[in-house]
Write a protein that holds these residues in place. Structure first.
Motif, PDB file in Angstrom:
ATOM      1  N   PHE A  76      31.420  45.397  21.350  1.00  0.00           N
ATOM      2  CA  PHE A  76      30.087  45.071  20.859  1.00  0.00           C
ATOM      3  C   PHE A  76      29.217  44.543  21.992  1.00  0.00           C
ATOM      4  CE2 PHE A  76      27.245  41.629  19.398  1.00  0.00           C
ATOM      5  CZ  PHE A  76      26.337  42.386  18.682  1.00  0.00           C
ATOM      6  N   HIS A  77      29.743  43.604  22.747  1.00  0.00           N
ATOM      7  CA  HIS A  77      28.954  43.006  23.826  1.00  0.00           C
ATOM      8  C   HIS A  77      28.727  43.992  24.978  1.00  0.00           C
ATOM      9  CE1 HIS A  77      30.087  39.090  21.885  1.00  0.00           C
ATOM     10  NE2 HIS A  77      28.846  38.827  22.243  1.00  0.00           N
ATOM     11  N   MET A  78      29.674  44.892  25.208  1.00  0.00           N
ATOM     12  CA  MET A  78      29.490  45.872  26.282  1.00  0.00           C
ATOM     13  C   MET A  78      28.389  46.873  25.933  1.00  0.00           C
ATOM     14  SD  MET A  78      31.400  45.243  28.915  1.00  0.00           S
ATOM     15  CE  MET A  78      31.541  46.783  29.816  1.00  0.00           C
ATOM     16  N   VAL A  79      28.335  47.299  24.667  1.00  0.00           N
ATOM     17  CA  VAL A  79      27.248  48.192  24.238  1.00  0.00           C
ATOM     18  C   VAL A  79      25.911  47.473  24.377  1.00  0.00           C
ATOM     19  CG1 VAL A  79      26.255  49.470  22.298  1.00  0.00           C
ATOM     20  CG2 VAL A  79      28.732  49.482  22.655  1.00  0.00           C
ATOM     21  N   LEU A  80      25.867  46.247  23.899  1.00  0.00           N
ATOM     22  CA  LEU A  80      24.635  45.465  23.968  1.00  0.00           C
ATOM     23  C   LEU A  80      24.223  45.235  25.416  1.00  0.00           C
ATOM     24  CD1 LEU A  80      22.649  44.139  22.014  1.00  0.00           C
ATOM     25  CD2 LEU A  80      23.946  42.012  22.255  1.00  0.00           C
ATOM     26  N   HIS A  81      25.205  44.948  26.261  1.00  0.00           N
ATOM     27  CA  HIS A  81      24.874  44.705  27.670  1.00  0.00           C
ATOM     28  C   HIS A  81      24.313  45.944  28.340  1.00  0.00           C
ATOM     29  CE1 HIS A  81      25.747  44.823  32.013  1.00  0.00           C
ATOM     30  NE2 HIS A  81      25.203  43.620  31.971  1.00  0.00           N
ATOM     31  N   SER A  82      24.916  47.113  28.084  1.00  0.00           N
ATOM     32  CA  SER A  82      24.416  48.331  28.730  1.00  0.00           C
ATOM     33  C   SER A  82      22.992  48.651  28.287  1.00  0.00           C
ATOM     34  CB  SER A  82      25.354  49.504  28.425  1.00  0.00           C
ATOM     35  OG  SER A  82      26.529  49.429  29.202  1.00  0.00           O
ATOM     36  N   ILE A  83      22.677  48.384  27.020  1.00  0.00           N
ATOM     37  CA  ILE A  83      21.301  48.573  26.537  1.00  0.00           C
ATOM     38  C   ILE A  83      20.360  47.626  27.267  1.00  0.00           C
ATOM     39  CG2 ILE A  83      19.801  48.351  24.527  1.00  0.00           C
ATOM     40  CD1 ILE A  83      22.251  49.219  22.818  1.00  0.00           C
ATOM     41  N   TRP A  84      20.742  46.355  27.340  1.00  0.00           N
ATOM     42  CA  TRP A  84      19.971  45.337  28.062  1.00  0.00           C
ATOM     43  C   TRP A  84      19.827  45.704  29.541  1.00  0.00           C
ATOM     44  CZ3 TRP A  84      17.550  40.673  29.129  1.00  0.00           C
ATOM     45  CH2 TRP A  84      17.900  40.014  30.305  1.00  0.00           C
ATOM     46  N   TYR A  85      20.931  46.083  30.165  1.00  0.00           N
ATOM     47  CA  TYR A  85      20.975  46.384  31.602  1.00  0.00           C
ATOM     48  C   TYR A  85      20.052  47.548  31.946  1.00  0.00           C
ATOM     49  CZ  TYR A  85      23.330  46.908  36.170  1.00  0.00           C
ATOM     50  OH  TYR A  85      23.640  46.961  37.509  1.00  0.00           O
ATOM     51  N   ASN A  86      20.109  48.603  31.160  1.00  0.00           N
ATOM     52  CA  ASN A  86      19.241  49.756  31.418  1.00  0.00           C
ATOM     53  C   ASN A  86      17.775  49.424  31.196  1.00  0.00           C
ATOM     54  OD1 ASN A  86      21.403  51.309  32.138  1.00  0.00           O
ATOM     55  ND2 ASN A  86      21.441  52.541  30.280  1.00  0.00           N
ATOM     56  N   ARG A  87      17.506  48.595  30.192  1.00  0.00           N
ATOM     57  CA  ARG A  87      16.108  48.214  29.938  1.00  0.00           C
ATOM     58  C   ARG A  87      15.569  47.322  31.059  1.00  0.00           C
ATOM     59  NH1 ARG A  87      11.217  49.442  29.146  1.00  0.00           N
ATOM     60  NH2 ARG A  87       9.912  47.712  28.450  1.00  0.00           N
ATOM     61  N   VAL A  88      16.401  46.434  31.571  1.00  0.00           N
ATOM     62  CA  VAL A  88      15.980  45.563  32.667  1.00  0.00           C
ATOM     63  C   VAL A  88      15.508  46.398  33.859  1.00  0.00           C
ATOM     64  CG1 VAL A  88      16.886  44.028  34.454  1.00  0.00           C
ATOM     65  CG2 VAL A  88      17.297  43.504  32.056  1.00  0.00           C
ATOM     66  N   PHE A  89      16.224  47.480  34.160  1.00  0.00           N
ATOM     67  CA  PHE A  89      15.872  48.288  35.319  1.00  0.00           C
ATOM     68  C   PHE A  89      14.801  49.336  35.005  1.00  0.00           C
ATOM     69  CE2 PHE A  89      19.780  46.466  36.879  1.00  0.00           C
ATOM     70  CZ  PHE A  89      19.543  46.332  38.239  1.00  0.00           C
ATOM     71  N   GLN A  90      14.394  49.436  33.747  1.00  0.00           N
ATOM     72  CA  GLN A  90      13.316  50.353  33.372  1.00  0.00           C
ATOM     73  C   GLN A  90      12.002  49.623  33.101  1.00  0.00           C
ATOM     74  OE1 GLN A  90      13.511  54.099  32.620  1.00  0.00           O
ATOM     75  NE2 GLN A  90      15.030  53.637  34.186  1.00  0.00           N
ATOM     76  N   ALA A  91      12.047  48.308  32.925  1.00  0.00           N
ATOM     77  CA  ALA A  91      10.859  47.534  32.548  1.00  0.00           C
ATOM     78  C   ALA A  91       9.788  47.604  33.643  1.00  0.00           C
ATOM     79  CB  ALA A  91      11.244  46.083  32.274  1.00  0.00           C
ATOM     80  N   LYS A  92       8.526  47.598  33.197  1.00  0.00           N
ATOM     81  CA  LYS A  92       7.385  47.630  34.113  1.00  0.00           C
ATOM     82  C   LYS A  92       6.322  46.620  33.672  1.00  0.00           C
ATOM     83  CE  LYS A  92       7.642  52.515  35.456  1.00  0.00           C
ATOM     84  NZ  LYS A  92       6.920  53.812  35.446  1.00  0.00           N
ATOM     85  N   ARG A  93       5.462  46.266  34.626  1.00  0.00           N
ATOM     86  CA  ARG A  93       4.298  45.449  34.286  1.00  0.00           C
ATOM     87  C   ARG A  93       3.163  46.353  33.812  1.00  0.00           C
ATOM     88  NH1 ARG A  93       6.050  42.578  38.884  1.00  0.00           N
ATOM     89  NH2 ARG A  93       6.485  40.378  38.438  1.00  0.00           N
ATOM     90  N   ARG A  94       2.197  45.714  33.152  1.00  0.00           N
ATOM     91  CA  ARG A  94       0.999  46.447  32.708  1.00  0.00           C
ATOM     92  C   ARG A  94       0.223  46.930  33.931  1.00  0.00           C
ATOM     93  NH1 ARG A  94      -2.272  49.469  31.741  1.00  0.00           N
ATOM     94  NH2 ARG A  94      -4.003  49.382  30.308  1.00  0.00           N
TER      95      ARG A  94
END
Length: 597
Positions: A579-597
């Motif tokens: 459960f935590h590994m799935v959640l972490h990979s979702i979080w991890y990928n989003r962290v590296f995809q996030a952008k500023r306005r």
């Protein structure tokens, strides 16, 4: 005279009776011809009537109407009960005697991939202007039944359907040619046209880490700044100290993983959408082939550490639908048409984007879904294209985006109340068999495997489908526990539950599936605890495995045992578990995809 008069009376009444009888027979024949004749081909052969086909709706539509807590299993006779908390613990929605992969009726899953959206029946999901857009079980089944009736009456079926033959032309030969042509083009029966190697996947991941493909937010949010700050911390993390809970050799970058996981525990907040009616939404399946999406749904919706009630506080947004229940509820069996399933999710997406501003802010880039059914890539295409997709069917040629999407482990849970039953295996020195495989001949690859290795070498125990029964299942498990390498060939799609089964029974997995992105690819180094073999190298399979030194094998087998904790479901989630590994990979990928306005 009297006798003659009586004779005339009887003669007249007899003629009337005979006329009535003839009229009834004629009328009956006319009705039969009108109702039955349109199903005759020009050469006199009769087409199957709709009522003679396999059940048009699978399962029977009154199954859900009888009891809102009951779910009838497609293809089976048992009735499985939704418990009071709403999850399915009684079934994997497949007969356990069936093989553990693929859709059991062998339909062409890919022939509708390019179907135009214009033929989608928009009545399935109801009105998009209503907050209760998604119908209850009763409404869903009524709409689907109505859709079937319309299809049958209008005969607007797919070109390969035999009932559409009278509309298409005067020759049954045309139908036969179309069906045979369609079968020749089934994607699951053909090798991929292009192959992306693991090294190329690594390059794609590195490239996407350097440059995000996510859209720039339409307006600023404090959550974006928090994600960008987390990324900076992860990239500049000091070397992590080794701890007993984790085994560094199985990770791409142990330091980055450790820092990212710690930040996730401290920072991440998720909003779970409440929209959507059962059974498609909020109904997890906890047993069988599709258990991964169900266990995640159950544990995520019951979580208090990461979930928030105020969506403005969330970094990520979870859309809790079950791809398996979507297929179970809306798919018309043997219809060869899934457009209504995709349309249903499209209207769901439109509903939440009209009710909330969050989806529109990022185009869905901070939204995620978790789906293990093979059809999920098709069902979520276009309208959920920018979302983070945690998919079992992680096929790079079917739209899976490395660096954004997450390869979800396909776990075959045999006992919902005890998902860890039979866990473990024999130590390396007690594993006498070099390689083991047993299973049905789904797809094009497995027959090739058996052609080269079945009954060819005593060290290579390669079988077809094992006999039915409990003893056979125990023999299957014992074989995996006693083998050095467990062969994991693709079935209809690239994913296979045998990958996780191998880890579960501490057997080194041998993955034979071109274009398959292994689970948690962004954080795990699969070369440390598995062997990846190209499909073209099946004839060399024994040479490849035999060439691995014993010392190397022992290290891989130990790494499998260390990685095992990351592939286990628990009723109460534990640190670093699945459960935590799935959640972490979702979080991890989003962290590296996030952008500023």
């Amino acid at each position: 005279m009297e006798i003659r008069s009586e004779h005339r009376k009887h003669s007249r009444s007899g003629k009337r009776k005979w006329a009535v009888l003839v009229g009834i027979v004629a009328l009956t024949h006319i009705l039969l011809i009108l109702s039955y004749g349109r199903y005759l081909l020009p050469d006199g052969r009769r087409l199957k009537l709709p009522s003679e086909n396999n059940a048009l709706m699978t399962p029977p539509q009154n199954a859900l109407l009888r009891n809102t807590l009951a779910v009838n299993v497609s293809g089976g006779s048992r009735l499985h009960v939704l418990e009071k908390n709403g999850y399915v613990s009684g079934s994997d929605f497949m007969n356990e005697s069936e093989d553990d992969e693929g859709f059991d009726d062998g339909v062409d899953l890919e022939s509708f991939e390019d179907a135009k959206d214009s033929v989608i029946n928009k009545d399935v999901a109801g009105s998009s202007g209503n907050d209760s857009l998604f119908p209850s079980e009763k409404t869903v089944t009524q709409n689907v039944s109505l859709q079937i009736q319309k299809k049958v009456k209008s005969s607007k079926l797919s070109p390969g359907s035999s009932i559409a033959a009278p509309v298409l032309g005067n020759s049954s030969l045309l139908v036969t040619k179309q069906v045979s042509k369609k079968k020749k083009r089934m994607r699951c029966d053909l090798p991929p046209e292009t192959v992306t190697t693991v090294d190329e996947m690594n390059q794609i991941l590195a490239r996407h880490r350097r440059s995000s493909r996510a859209m720039r937010p339409r307006w600023s949010s404090r959550r974006d700044e928090e994600m960008l700050a987390a990324r900076k911390e992860i990239e500049n993390a000091p070397v992590a100290t080794v701890e007993r809970e984790l085994y560094p050799p199985i990770f791409r970058n142990f330091t980055m993983f450790k820092r990212s996981y710690d930040l996730m525990e401290r920072t991440l907040k998720i909003y779970v959408y409440k929209e959507g009616s059962r059974p498609i939404f909020h109904t997890p399946i906890l047993k069988g082939l599709y258990a991964s999406e169900g266990w995640f749904m159950k544990l995520m919706e019951g979580n208090k550490q990461y979930t928030v009630k105020d969506p403005r506080r969330a970094h990520l947004y979870y859309m809790p639908f079950s791809a398996r229940m979507l297929e179970y509820t809306l798919y018309v069996r043997n219809s060869h048409n899934r457009t209504n399933l995709r349309q249903f999710l499209k209207e769901y997406t439109e509903h939440i984007s009209s009710k909330y501003p969050f989806f529109n802010r990022t185009g869905g880039a901070d939204h995620f879904l978790v789906a293990c059914h093979d059809w999920a890539p098709y069902e979520t295409r276009h309208h959920m294209e920018h979302c983070i997709k945690a998919l079992c069917n992680a096929d790079i040629t079917a739209g899976f985006k490395i660096g954004r999407d997450v390869s979800l482990p396909e776990t075959y849970v045999r006992a919902a109340k005890n998902p860890l039953r039979d866990l473990g295996g024999k130590p390396p020195f007690q594993r006498r068999t070099l390689a083991f495989y047993a299973g049905s001949m789904h797809g094009y690859l497995r027959p090739i495997l058996l052609q080269h290795w079945k009954d060819k070498d005593p060290e290579m125990k390669i079988f077809g489908r094992m006999p039915l029964g409990v003893a056979s299942k125990m023999n299957y498990i014992e074989q995996m526990k006693s083998s050095k390498y467990c062969i994991c060939p693709k079935g209809f799609e690239v994913n296979s539950p045998r990958v996780v089964e191998s880890i579960f029974y501490e057997c080194v997995p041998v993955i034979i599936s071109d274009n398959f992105v292994p689970p948690f690819f962004e954080v795990l180094d699969w070369s440390a605890f598995s062997v990846i073999v190209a499909e073209k190298d099946i004839p060399r399979l024994k040479d490849i495995l035999s060439s691995i030194p014993e010392e190397r094998y022992v290290k891989m087998q130990m790494a499998v045992r260390k990685a095992q904790r990351h592939f286990l479901w628990h009723a109460k989630p534990e640190k670093y578990d699945l459960f935590h590994m799935v959640l972490h990979s979702i979080w991890y990928n989003r962290v590296f995809q996030a952008k500023r306005r």
